[in-house]
Design a protein around this motif. Structure first.
Motif, PDB file in Angstrom:
ATOM      1  N   GLY A 146     -14.264   3.360   8.879  1.00 19.56           N
ATOM      2  CA  GLY A 146     -12.852   3.660   8.725  1.00 19.56           C
ATOM      3  C   GLY A 146     -12.251   4.178  10.010  1.00 19.56           C
ATOM      4  N   GLN A 177     -17.822  -4.403   1.539  1.00 18.51           N
ATOM      5  CA  GLN A 177     -16.411  -4.457   1.198  1.00 18.51           C
ATOM      6  C   GLN A 177     -16.263  -5.498   0.107  1.00 18.51           C
ATOM      7  N   ARG A 190      -9.601  -5.170  -2.138  1.00 15.74           N
ATOM      8  CA  ARG A 190     -10.754  -4.835  -1.304  1.00 15.74           C
ATOM      9  C   ARG A 190     -10.466  -3.726  -0.292  1.00 15.74           C
ATOM     10  N   THR A 191      -9.215  -3.592   0.163  1.00 17.16           N
ATOM     11  CA  THR A 191      -8.918  -2.532   1.126  1.00 17.16           C
ATOM     12  C   THR A 191      -8.608  -1.202   0.437  1.00 17.16           C
ATOM     13  N   THR A 192      -8.412  -1.228  -0.863  1.00 19.47           N
ATOM     14  CA  THR A 192      -8.085   0.003  -1.599  1.00 19.47           C
ATOM     15  C   THR A 192      -8.998   0.201  -2.799  1.00 19.47           C
ATOM     16  N   ALA A 218     -16.907   0.294   3.493  1.00 21.13           N
ATOM     17  CA  ALA A 218     -15.656   0.164   4.227  1.00 21.13           C
ATOM     18  C   ALA A 218     -14.493   0.867   3.525  1.00 21.13           C
ATOM     19  N   ASP A 271     -11.061   0.371   4.587  1.00 14.95           N
ATOM     20  CA  ASP A 271     -10.235  -0.404   5.517  1.00 14.95           C
ATOM     21  C   ASP A 271      -8.757  -0.094   5.257  1.00 14.95           C
ATOM     22  N   TYR A 272      -8.424   1.186   5.405  1.00 12.25           N
ATOM     23  CA  TYR A 272      -7.096   1.677   5.040  1.00 12.25           C
ATOM     24  C   TYR A 272      -6.871   2.989   5.785  1.00 12.25           C
TER      25      TYR A 272
END
Length: 493
Positions: free
Chosen positions: A141, A62, A68-70, A107, A109-110
């Motif tokens: 995920g 990540q 980082r989440t998108t 990752a 993460d969303y």
């Protein structure tokens, strides 16, 4: 469920604590090491400690940026970029790659839900697959992401988080992250259930299958592999270049994958650019050496793109060579079990130094000049790669050129290219105090000239851009001359 482990980020849990608590594996991050999130990344010492404790190691990529989440919204190009960094970091930590390798989970993460977002996510994983070994691509995920990845064939390994999953565990997953978080020894952790016996741990049970391909390297498999005879684990170092002193790896790769395939090595490496390419897996012979090329469990042939002909280089000890990414290559050799030894001694000259039968039977590093039954004298004087790139490090140590190596390298003033002064200065950092007055003087004059240039109207500007550039060039030349004079004194000492 076949086992229980933990994952953590900024809270670093010692292997002894994890084992004492009864966990069988741990997961943590690969990330952008030039951000504050580097503090959550696996380190070589942590991986070694978990491996020594007999615990599995799982890695998830990540990024460390604000996106980082998108990051997946960056599509194909971002996938290539993330996969390249993940492969390099994981390789330096000892992750096996290839058909017998181990995964990295990427990752997401969303809570991805919209069809247009899944289309972009598909491009992101297509970019990952263009760089990373496809059998070892994993995804982390929620339920929708995991189910999409299974349908689309975007990954082979699946780590589902309880977030965005409504307590439903998708059939076929390898890991399941429980929610909410827990604590261990004062640290915040997540608890993970291994849903299959092989959950993607690098060192499950303390063992690991070595990787046959270099992480992150360009691959140009030639296909005509042949088995090894068994025995020592070795690497042979060569140098190679096209006629005319051309030092571009792409030219050499083009030759070895076409008309020169009959002499192709396993690996090409450029100490100038850090580029690496591989043509044969480690467990096959290559063709840089015809005789003796199967006499071992591995006999890895590495051609370094370098020559002293029609260039101003004297040897591989030249301080202008960056040796970028060499640590990844050396880490790969180490995970094959090739020890940090030179059975015949480190090559010190362009001269023959033929190994005896007993020496050639040993494991370790050899120069082309040391292989029996040939008359080659390369690679010439070789740097102390074990000191510059100690085990567990993919970067050179600060003192990356020894005094002995510096004394063997001529640095004529005329050969100094633009931008070389900072590199020479770096090499002399242990005794560079003599430069400080010159630097202070240069800064003062630059500030004075810049102030004149930036004086606002209506005052007439008295120093033009070309004049400023000429003045700076003159000062840099003077500084370079001082550096070379200092080098000369060191060589005479």
């Amino acid at each position: 469920m076949t086992g229980v482990g933990i994952d953590f980020s900024f809270s670093r849990v010692a292997a002894s604590s994890a084992k004492a608590a009864g966990y069988s594996f741990a997961a943590s991050y690969l990330t952008d090491l030039d951000t504050s999130h580097r503090a959550k990344a696996w380190t070589a010492s942590e991986v070694a400690a978990y491996r020594a404790a007999g615990l599995g190691v799982v890695a998830v990529w990540q990024g460390g940026g604000s996106d980082r989440t998108t990051a997946w919204r960056g599509g194909y190009d971002r996938g290539r970029r993330d996969a390249r960094l993940a492969a390099q970091q994981a390789g330096a930590l000892g992750r096996p790659e290839g058909s017998g390798g181990r995964p990295v989970y990427f990752a997401v993460d969303y809570d991805v839900r919209r069809s247009e977002d899944f289309a972009v996510l598909g491009e992101y994983f297509r970019g990952i697959a263009s760089v990373f070994d496809p059998p070892n691509i994993g995804v982390y995920g929620g339920r929708a992401t995991i189910e999409w990845a299974q349908r689309a064939g975007a990954a082979r390994w699946f780590w589902q988080t309880g977030a965005w999953s409504d307590d439903y565990r998708v059939p076929g997953i390898h890991l399941y992250q429980r929610i909410p978080s827990a604590r261990l020894g004062g640290y915040e952790i997540d608890i993970d259930d291994a849903m299959q016996a092989d959950y993607g741990g690098w060192f499950q049970g303390g063992t690991v299958m070595p990787d046959m391909w270099i992480p992150g390297a360009t691959r140009r498999p030639l296909g005509d592999t042949a088995p090894m005879n068994g025995g020592g684990k070795k690497v042979v170092w060569h140098i190679t270049s096209n006629p005319g002193g051309n030092l571009k790896l792409a030219n050499e790769l083009g030759w070895f994958t076409s008309g020169g395939s009959g002499a192709a090595p396993h690996v090409l490496y450029s100490p100038i650019t850090g580029e690496t390419a591989q043509m044969y897996p480690a467990d096959s012979r290559s063709k840089s050496v015809v005789a003796h090329n199967r006499e071992g469990t591995y006999v890895i042939q590495v051609e370094i793109v370098f020559t002293t002909e029609k260039t101003d280089y004297r040897s591989l000890l030249d301080p202008r060579l960056t040796w970028k990414n060499f640590g990844v290559l050396l880490a790969w050799l180490r995970q094959l079990g090739i020890p940090d030894v030179w059975p015949v001694g480190r090559p010190a000259a362009f001269a023959r130094q033929t190994a005896s039968a007993a020496q050639w039977a040993r494991s370790g590093h050899f120069g082309h000049n040391q292989i029996p039954d040939n008359d080659h004298v390369d690679p010439g004087p070789f740097p102390d790669i074990f000191a510059r790139f100690p085990a567990g490090s993919a970067s050179p140590q600060e003192d990356d050129v020894t005094p002995d190596e510096l004394l063997m390298t001529e640095v004529p003033r005329a050969a100094l290219p633009n931008g070389y002064v900072p590199r020479v200065w770096e090499l002399l950092r242990s005794g560079s105090a003599f430069l400080e007055p010159a630097v202070a003087d240069l800064k003062a004059e630059v500030a004075e000239l810049a102030a004149k240039v930036e004086t606002p109207a209506p005052v007439e500007v008295t120093v033009s851009g070309p004049e400023l550039e000429a003045a700076l060039d003159a000062k840099l030349d003077k500084l370079a001359d001082m550096v070379v004079a200092k080098l000369g004194k060191r060589m005479e000492a």
